[in-house]
Design an enzyme around this catalytic site. Structure first.
Site, PDB file in Angstrom:
ATOM      1  N   LYS A  54       3.286   4.424  -1.150  1.00  0.00           N
ATOM      2  CA  LYS A  54       3.396   5.347  -2.289  1.00  0.00           C
ATOM      3  C   LYS A  54       4.704   6.115  -2.126  1.00  0.00           C
ATOM      4  O   LYS A  54       4.785   7.071  -1.345  1.00  0.00           O
ATOM      5  CB  LYS A  54       2.237   6.342  -2.347  1.00  0.00           C
ATOM      6  CG  LYS A  54       0.881   5.698  -2.670  1.00  0.00           C
ATOM      7  CD  LYS A  54       0.135   5.313  -1.445  1.00  0.00           C
ATOM      8  CE  LYS A  54      -1.238   4.738  -1.779  1.00  0.00           C
ATOM      9  NZ  LYS A  54      -1.925   4.208  -0.594  1.00  0.00           N
ATOM     10  N   HIS A 104       0.817  -1.216   0.000  1.00  0.00           N
ATOM     11  CA  HIS A 104       0.000   0.000   0.000  1.00  0.00           C
ATOM     12  C   HIS A 104       0.853   1.270   0.000  1.00  0.00           C
ATOM     13  O   HIS A 104       0.330   2.373   0.093  1.00  0.00           O
ATOM     14  CB  HIS A 104      -0.927  -0.029   1.225  1.00  0.00           C
ATOM     15  CG  HIS A 104      -2.054   0.930   1.161  1.00  0.00           C
ATOM     16  ND1 HIS A 104      -2.185   1.989   2.035  1.00  0.00           N
ATOM     17  CD2 HIS A 104      -3.113   1.017   0.323  1.00  0.00           C
ATOM     18  CE1 HIS A 104      -3.273   2.678   1.752  1.00  0.00           C
ATOM     19  NE2 HIS A 104      -3.850   2.119   0.718  1.00  0.00           N
ATOM     20  N   LYS A 111      -4.099  10.832   4.592  1.00  0.00           N
ATOM     21  CA  LYS A 111      -3.758  10.107   5.824  1.00  0.00           C
ATOM     22  C   LYS A 111      -2.729  10.952   6.569  1.00  0.00           C
ATOM     23  O   LYS A 111      -1.531  10.649   6.593  1.00  0.00           O
ATOM     24  CB  LYS A 111      -3.173   8.728   5.523  1.00  0.00           C
ATOM     25  CG  LYS A 111      -4.014   7.835   4.597  1.00  0.00           C
ATOM     26  CD  LYS A 111      -3.529   7.908   3.184  1.00  0.00           C
ATOM     27  CE  LYS A 111      -4.071   6.824   2.272  1.00  0.00           C
ATOM     28  NZ  LYS A 111      -5.469   6.544   2.319  1.00  0.00           N
ATOM     29  N   HIS A 139      -8.942  11.282   0.702  1.00  0.00           N
ATOM     30  CA  HIS A 139      -8.026  10.138   0.695  1.00  0.00           C
ATOM     31  C   HIS A 139      -6.769  10.397   1.529  1.00  0.00           C
ATOM     32  O   HIS A 139      -5.860   9.582   1.565  1.00  0.00           O
ATOM     33  CB  HIS A 139      -7.645   9.790  -0.751  1.00  0.00           C
ATOM     34  CG  HIS A 139      -7.034   8.444  -0.917  1.00  0.00           C
ATOM     35  ND1 HIS A 139      -5.672   8.245  -1.068  1.00  0.00           N
ATOM     36  CD2 HIS A 139      -7.591   7.206  -0.951  1.00  0.00           C
ATOM     37  CE1 HIS A 139      -5.423   6.957  -1.196  1.00  0.00           C
ATOM     38  NE2 HIS A 139      -6.562   6.306  -1.122  1.00  0.00           N
ATOM     39  N   ASP A 185      -0.312  19.969  17.954  1.00  0.00           N
ATOM     40  CA  ASP A 185       0.263  21.210  18.494  1.00  0.00           C
ATOM     41  C   ASP A 185       0.969  22.044  17.435  1.00  0.00           C
ATOM     42  O   ASP A 185       1.785  22.903  17.772  1.00  0.00           O
ATOM     43  CB  ASP A 185       1.252  20.899  19.629  1.00  0.00           C
ATOM     44  CG  ASP A 185       0.576  20.293  20.843  1.00  0.00           C
ATOM     45  OD1 ASP A 185      -0.652  20.417  20.960  1.00  0.00           O
ATOM     46  OD2 ASP A 185       1.283  19.676  21.677  1.00  0.00           O
ATOM     47  N   ASP A 198      17.314   9.539  -7.976  1.00  0.00           N
ATOM     48  CA  ASP A 198      18.746   9.865  -7.918  1.00  0.00           C
ATOM     49  C   ASP A 198      19.284  10.081  -6.506  1.00  0.00           C
ATOM     50  O   ASP A 198      20.354  10.679  -6.343  1.00  0.00           O
ATOM     51  CB  ASP A 198      19.047  11.124  -8.750  1.00  0.00           C
ATOM     52  CG  ASP A 198      18.926  10.880 -10.240  1.00  0.00           C
ATOM     53  OD1 ASP A 198      18.937   9.702 -10.649  1.00  0.00           O
ATOM     54  OD2 ASP A 198      18.807  11.864 -10.997  1.00  0.00           O
TER      55      ASP A 198
END
Length: 420
Positions: A164, A162, A340, A338, A345, A169
């Site tokens: 991404k 899952h 997450k 979508h 603070d 380089d």
């Protein structure tokens, strides 16, 4: 494809600069918890568990949605000189997929080592000839756990990649919730899904690359030339300070969960969480309730109409317990949320692929960047508060008057929350 890229770039320019400053400027400025003179190392020690290895000297930029993330990612791919590592759950053969595929193929044709890892389940709608065309042009693109091995059992099917990550380089990397799909393209050209991506330069790039390499080796027992002499590269990466952000790269599901709990327990002023899929365990519910009850502002940004409707109803099974403790809940109604992300603070924050639900906690391969930096934290907090202005806040009295069928559905889904 060219029209899509122009559209993405134009909207990205509109949403940066003066436009964003005006949006953020109308928000009430929260009182800072920490003095600007407080060192990043002190913040890291306060908000991060001691077991987390903190990398100092990173430069980070928050990118909102595909509108800002895609142009930056494509620019990095087109500027690659040695290698590109792309790991994504969804690589869809739509207009956005074609755009990225062409950029990756062009890089491979000019001698760049290009390796792409996509999840077979997340990308099941993509055309086979799309991937075959990329391989023919020199892109080493492979599926994670293809359907040809389903005989290994249900657990094999459930444990998905899952993550991404895009790393180029050893200089720049991207981490967040955005996949390669038109779902994240601007409205009118795609789904306009709401999401966040962190662009990273500095020592943390090596750690993100290392996660990619570990997954590749685990899946294929394969090594590749672009990762030779890793010790030398790690030393060089440690010397390449690009900014002042202290950052930890977490790929253990338990460590990401523990980071959330630790930061929430240390909160002094605010806990702001944006969650695409929110089916929390008891520890997280208790931590949020306790923070609200001791006077901390606790706000959740959740989906009103997600891409998995039954998960929205399962999430609402937790509303009353949270609302009665003083937690504020905002429902995103414009499209699919979508993201997450979380910020505590205005100093601690996290961006990545980890969802606050059981699949992420028990099965999926995930990765999050967790930082302790008041400047980046302020940017993430302003983004969150701006999003809440476009949401509907859930009122406890009104929520209790919802139809009986919704209450029954929520109770049924709550009973199966451990397998959703």
């Amino acid at each position: 494809m060219r029209e899509l890229e122009v559209g993405i770039g134009a909207e990205a320019r509109e949403r940066t600069g003066e436009t964003r400053e005006q949006e953020v400027g109308c928000l009430p400025a929260p009182t800072p918890v920490w003095s600007p003179q407080v060192s990043p190392s002190l913040l890291a020690r306060y908000y991060l568990p001691r077991s987390h290895s903190v990398l100092r000297g990173n430069a980070c930029q928050l990118l909102r949605d595909g509108v800002e993330a895609y142009p930056a990612m494509l620019a990095a791919i087109r500027g690659a000189r040695r290698y590109i590592h792309l790991e994504t759950y969804m690589f869809i053969s739509d207009a956005v997929g074609e755009l990225f595929g062409e950029a990756l193929a062009e890089a491979a044709e000019r001698g760049v080592h290009v390796k792409v890892l996509y999840d077979a389940l997340g990308s099941w709608t993509s055309r086979r000839d799309f991937f075959e065309g990329l391989r023919a042009r020199g892109v080493d693109i492979r599926p994670f756990k293809p359907f040809t091995r389903l005989g290994r059992g249900l657990r094999y099917l459930l444990r998905r990649d899952h993550r991404k990550i895009l790393a180029v380089d050893g200089e720049v990397a991207f981490i967040g919730g955005v996949n390669i799909s038109a779902h994240w393209a601007p409205e009118g050209q795609g789904g306009a899904w709401r999401d966040d991506v962190l662009r990273v330069e500095g020592p943390a790039v090596y750690e993100l690359e290392r996660r990619f390499v570990a997954t590749w080796r685990m899946a294929f027992q394969d090594r590749f030339r672009s990762w030779r002499d890793s010790r030398h590269r790690k030393r060089q990466a440690a010397l390449r300070r690009r900014g002042e952000v202290s950052l930890a790269v977490l790929s253990s599901r338990r460590s990401i969960h523990r980071a959330y709990l630790h930061a929430i327990s240390r909160a002094k002023r605010s806990v702001l969480v944006a969650a695409a899929y929110f089916i929390p365990d008891r520890k997280l519910v208790a931590a949020l309730r306790e923070a609200a009850q001791r006077g901390v502002e606790v706000s959740l940004l959740l989906n009103s109409k997600g891409d998995h409707p039954w998960l929205v109803h399962a999430t609402r099974a937790f509303y009353e317990k949270l609302l009665t403790a003083g937690v504020r809940i905002f429902e995103w109604e414009r499209c699919v949320l979508h993201a997450k992300t979380a910020v505590v603070d205005g100093a601690w924050g996290t961006i990545g692929s980890f969802n606050l639900e059981r699949l992420s906690l028990l099965f999926n391969h995930e990765v999050n960047a967790v930082f302790a930096d008041p400047r980046l934290g302020r940017v993430l907090e302003e983004s969150f508060r701006g999003d809440c202005q476009s949401c509907r806040e859930v009122d406890l009295a009104e929520f209790r008057r919802r139809p009986l069928w919704q209450k029954l559905l929520e109770r049924v889904l709550y009973a199966f929350r451990k397998v959703l």
